[in-house]
Design a protein around this motif. Structure first.
Motif, PDB file in Angstrom:
ATOM      1  N   GLU A  95      -0.992  -5.025   2.333  1.00  0.00           N
ATOM      2  CA  GLU A  95      -2.804  -5.122   3.335  1.00  0.00           C
ATOM      3  C   GLU A  95      -2.347  -7.100   2.538  1.00  0.00           C
ATOM      4  OE1 GLU A  95      -6.620  -3.943   1.723  1.00  0.00           O
ATOM      5  OE2 GLU A  95      -6.236  -4.993  -0.235  1.00  0.00           O
ATOM      6  N   TRP A 117       1.043  -6.664  12.795  1.00  0.00           N
ATOM      7  CA  TRP A 117      -0.178  -6.919  11.817  1.00  0.00           C
ATOM      8  C   TRP A 117      -1.706  -6.648  12.501  1.00  0.00           C
ATOM      9  CZ3 TRP A 117      -3.378 -10.085  14.323  1.00  0.00           C
ATOM     10  CH2 TRP A 117      -3.027 -11.113  14.900  1.00  0.00           C
ATOM     11  N   VAL A 153      -9.003  -9.855   6.279  1.00  0.00           N
ATOM     12  CA  VAL A 153      -7.642  -8.491   5.961  1.00  0.00           C
ATOM     13  C   VAL A 153      -7.470  -8.213   7.209  1.00  0.00           C
ATOM     14  CG1 VAL A 153      -8.547  -6.338   5.253  1.00  0.00           C
ATOM     15  CG2 VAL A 153     -10.171  -8.035   4.161  1.00  0.00           C
ATOM     16  N   LEU A 205       1.321  -1.531  -0.065  1.00  0.00           N
ATOM     17  CA  LEU A 205       0.429   0.205  -0.056  1.00  0.00           C
ATOM     18  C   LEU A 205       1.063   1.593   0.031  1.00  0.00           C
ATOM     19  CD1 LEU A 205      -2.407  -1.167   2.317  1.00  0.00           C
ATOM     20  CD2 LEU A 205      -2.787  -1.281   0.378  1.00  0.00           C
ATOM     21  N   ARG A 230      -5.767  -9.715   1.758  1.00  0.00           N
ATOM     22  CA  ARG A 230      -7.274  -9.499   1.383  1.00  0.00           C
ATOM     23  C   ARG A 230      -7.299 -11.379   1.022  1.00  0.00           C
ATOM     24  NH1 ARG A 230     -11.479  -6.370   1.897  1.00  0.00           N
ATOM     25  NH2 ARG A 230     -10.030  -4.523   1.792  1.00  0.00           N
ATOM     26  N   THR A 278      -4.212  -5.783   7.475  1.00  0.00           N
ATOM     27  CA  THR A 278      -3.477  -4.603   7.829  1.00  0.00           C
ATOM     28  C   THR A 278      -1.675  -5.086   7.668  1.00  0.00           C
ATOM     29  OG1 THR A 278      -4.575  -3.229   6.823  1.00  0.00           O
ATOM     30  CG2 THR A 278      -2.323  -2.410   7.321  1.00  0.00           C
TER      31      THR A 278
END
Length: 157
Positions: free
Chosen positions: A56, A76, A127, A46, A58, A129
């Motif tokens: 990311e 995370w 999901v 990102l 997903r 980050t």
């Protein structure tokens, strides 16, 4: 196999469901060999600057993200709740339940790393980050072209 005693100090999540590569198919063992230096720790980069890389990951139900190697200090955060199965280079398999907002931090000394995969075993999108700190004890792994954007793979059985 390198000394992996440091793994006992890492905040690995979930329940241990197998050890000693029990249940690992040959294709999975080969993938770990093929991705031993893969620094793509997410499905989409990102943002990146001199201090951090923000990723990311997903995964739709049944999808997995291939084996990848963490060498940088990172954390995370689960954006969505869900469940995963993870295989780790020491031959262990874990199943993990996540709550939205759950966060876990990792630190690595020189030469330490975590090589693992992740598979969504839940029934909703999963999901995360992930933020890597580029000023860690280890140099960052190369990740290729800035627009590199591999996709998650379908579950293989």
């Amino acid at each position: 196999m390198p000394d992996n005693d440091f793994l006992t100090d890492l905040p690995l999540a979930g329940d241990l469901v197998a050890e000693d590569f029990d249940g690992w198919p040959d294709w999975l063992k080969a993938e770990f060999d093929d991705h031993v230096s893969d620094g793509h720790v997410g499905s989409r980069l990102l943002s990146q600057n001199a201090k951090v890389r923000v990723w990311e990951i997903r995964l739709a139900p049944g999808q997995r993200w291939h084996a990848h190697r963490h060498v940088l200090d990172y954390f995370w955060t689960a954006v969505t709740p869900g469940r995963s199965r993870q295989h780790t280079f020491d031959g262990s398999t874990r199943e993990v339940t996540y709550l939205a907002g759950q966060t876990r931090h990792f630190q690595f000394g020189p030469g330490e790393y975590l090589l693992h995969d992740i598979e969504n075993i839940g029934d909703t999108d999963l999901v995360f980050t992930t933020v890597e700190h580029l000023d860690s004890a280890n140099p960052p792994l190369p990740i290729g072209a800035p627009d590199y954007n591999p996709t998650a793979t379908a579950m293989r059985r």
